[in-house]
Design a protein around this motif. Structure first.
Motif, mmCIF file in Angstrom:
data_model
loop_
_atom_site.group_PDB
_atom_site.id
_atom_site.type_symbol
_atom_site.label_atom_id
_atom_site.label_comp_id
_atom_site.label_asym_id
_atom_site.label_seq_id
_atom_site.Cartn_x
_atom_site.Cartn_y
_atom_site.Cartn_z
ATOM 1 N N ASP A 1 63.918 53.402 -15.354
ATOM 2 C CA ASP A 1 63.143 53.278 -13.919
ATOM 3 C C ASP A 1 62.167 51.994 -14.129
ATOM 4 N N ASP B 1 62.373 49.351 -15.876
ATOM 5 C CA ASP B 1 63.049 47.892 -15.836
ATOM 6 C C ASP B 1 63.333 47.771 -14.212
ATOM 7 N N ALA B 2 63.481 48.740 -13.678
ATOM 8 C CA ALA B 2 64.154 48.538 -12.307
ATOM 9 C C ALA B 2 62.842 48.001 -11.364
ATOM 10 N N TYR B 3 61.727 48.332 -11.487
ATOM 11 C CA TYR B 3 60.705 47.822 -10.714
ATOM 12 C C TYR B 3 60.002 46.668 -11.392
ATOM 13 N N GLN C 1 69.798 43.103 -10.188
ATOM 14 C CA GLN C 1 68.810 44.157 -10.403
ATOM 15 C C GLN C 1 68.901 45.388 -9.285
ATOM 16 N N GLU C 2 68.916 44.837 -8.237
ATOM 17 C CA GLU C 2 68.733 45.668 -7.049
ATOM 18 C C GLU C 2 69.876 46.746 -6.798
ATOM 19 N N GLN D 1 71.653 47.594 -9.310
ATOM 20 C CA GLN D 1 71.864 48.227 -10.774
ATOM 21 C C GLN D 1 70.734 49.657 -10.388
ATOM 22 N N ARG D 2 69.651 49.108 -9.816
ATOM 23 C CA ARG D 2 68.568 50.179 -9.566
ATOM 24 C C ARG D 2 69.394 51.421 -8.632
ATOM 25 N N GLN D 3 70.228 50.821 -7.562
ATOM 26 C CA GLN D 3 70.856 51.646 -6.664
ATOM 27 C C GLN D 3 71.555 52.275 -7.533
ATOM 28 N N SER E 1 71.707 53.437 -10.642
ATOM 29 C CA SER E 1 71.158 54.535 -11.480
ATOM 30 C C SER E 1 70.435 55.537 -10.578
ATOM 31 N N GLN E 2 69.992 55.477 -9.616
ATOM 32 C CA GLN E 2 69.523 56.564 -8.680
ATOM 33 C C GLN E 2 70.570 57.193 -8.168
#
Ligand SMILES: [Zn+2]
Lengths: 205, 230
Positions: free
Chosen positions: A133, A135-137, B35-36, B38-40, B42-43
């Motif tokens: 998390d 890294d993500a923000y 990144q965006e 990647q974050r999605q 991961s969630q």
């Protein structure tokens, strides 16, 4: 949030989808397997995951032997790769799920395309796992700060805020998931936001 | 900046492992650069994992009471045997360090995306300013390729009967909708008609489930090469 010291819980946990899953316990078992090759801990993990994996595999493979093979392969990988599990990066359920998903993907390719190229670890690298998390923000400090403030909200408001902002659920979805009237969700969200504004404002001064 | 991303539904199927290898690789390559997404991902993985194991726990309880036949099937595995077999081995997975791989088009070396490392690439074939190397995935009507366009080259105006994914690995190209850059994930269906041109050259990863269909004038003569390009 004592459990966070042991193991990061999955995001989903915060909205009560998983009261029955004991995440910190699963993490401890994985750790015992990785550090001490502890067979007892592995047996616990096996008993927890294997029946569920069989059910999931049976929905993807018509053949019982193939479903059993998914269990065999997945749990062997858990035994052999436990040291690659990084508890800072995700819950144990998430990690085992990715191991199972990769095994299933390679086996389906073998069945359907008659290819044994085992591409899954290139497509979903297990070792690197998921981005944490942090890294993500973009603004790490800001996020930590926000998390701390949110964690101090009353439980009823906290789950609504987390669902709405971190899981990007709609208010309608939250109402359904939490089994509450939409109006209640809205007012909890409003209350929580008012508090957050004050708290974050204070911290900025 | 990347402007084109996979849809939420695609990301979901990706996490579920339901997409063919070709599209899964496309999303993995995009997420490496985005990144965006990647974050999605991961969630979504957290949520789907949780839902799967949680749902199964509840489901299992119900079904054990309901269906004795299935219960027998589950009982055909001897869990103790399996556990003993697995834990008898002391082997642990040793990670090999990944070595970069390269592919060369038009005297330029391009780094091959990680997701393609173990795929078999066909010998590059060339028509005019286009070269493509077929990726041997054996997914029936779905064809995947690396497509290189030399500066000034392009693909004549066409439609497709199925879908067509173009993922920009390097360089840029333009079509009626605008300019696309490295990392852009462009999924088109049969309603779209387009005519991409690359002023400065580019390398793309493409996946399509049907041959291109050229639509204009003299280009109609090109229809036989539609199947060459994608
Ligand atoms: Zn993206």
């Amino acid at each position: 949030m004592q459990t966070n010291l042991l193991c990061k819980e999955t995001n989903a946990k915060s909205i009560k989808m998983s009261d029955e899953i004991d995440h910190p316990q699963l993490c401890l078992w994985l750790k015992a397997v990785s550090e001490n090759r502890n067979k007892q801990a592995f047996t616990h993990l096996f008993n927890f995951f294997a029946p569920k994996i069989i059910r999931i595999a049976r929905s993807k493979f018509p053949n019982e032997a193939q479903a059993n093979e998914v269990v065999q392969e997945t749990m062997s990988n858990v035994w052999r790769k436990a040291h690659l599990f990084n508890q800072d990066k995700g819950a144990a359920t998430t990690w085992v799920y990715t191991v199972m998903r990769n095994v299933t993907f390679d086996m389906l390719r073998k069945v359907k395309a008659n290819k044994e190229d085992n591409l899954s670890d290139d497509i979903w690298p297990i070792a690197e796992g998921l981005v944490s998390d942090d890294d993500a923000y973009e603004d790490h400090l800001e996020t930590e700060n926000l998390k701390a403030v949110i964690d101090n909200l009353p439980e009823s408001q906290r789950e609504v805020v987390k669902g709405f902002y971190f899981m990007e659920m709609t208010q309608e979805q939250l109402a359904e998931k939490l089994n509450l009237p939409l109006g209640t969700i809205k007012s909890r969200l409003r209350l929580a936001l008012a508090k957050l504004k004050v708290k974050l404002g204070e911290n900025h001064d | 900046m990347i402007k084109h991303h996979p849809t939420f539904e695609l990301l979901q199927s990706f996490v579920n492992g339901d997409l063919p290898a070709s599209l899964s690789a496309g999303i993995a390559i995009h997420a490496d650069m985005c990144q965006e997404c990647q974050r999605q991902i991961s969630q979504l993985t957290d949520q789907i994992a949780e839902a799967n194991f949680e749902f199964e726990a509840n489901f299992l309880d119900r079904f054990i009471i309901d269906e004795e036949k299935d219960l027998d099937e589950i009982a055909t595995i001897d869990f103790d045997d399996m556990i003993a077999g697995i834990t008898a081995s002391d082997e642990i997975e040793v990670l090999k360090e990944k070595e970069d791989k390269f592919i060369s088009f038009n005297d330029t070396n391009y780094k091959l995306p990680d997701a393609l490392h173990n795929m078999v690439l066909g010998k590059p074939a060339q028509i005019g300013k286009l070269s493509r190397s077929r990726i041997q995935l054996d997914e029936d009507e779905i064809h995947s390729s690396l497509l290189h366009i030399k500066p000034g080259g392009g693909v004549p105006e066409h439609t497709h009967k199925g879908f067509e994914l173009t993922l920009l690995l390097d360089g840029s190209f333009e079509d009626e909708q605008g300019t696309y850059v490295k990392g852009d994930f462009i999924m088109l269906n049969s309603e779209h008609q387009h005519h991409p041109v690359s002023e400065h050259g580019c390398l793309c990863y493409t996946v399509a489930n049907d041959a291109l269909h050229f639509t204009k004038g003299i280009n109609k003569l090109l229809n036989p090469i539609g199947s060459f390009i994608y």
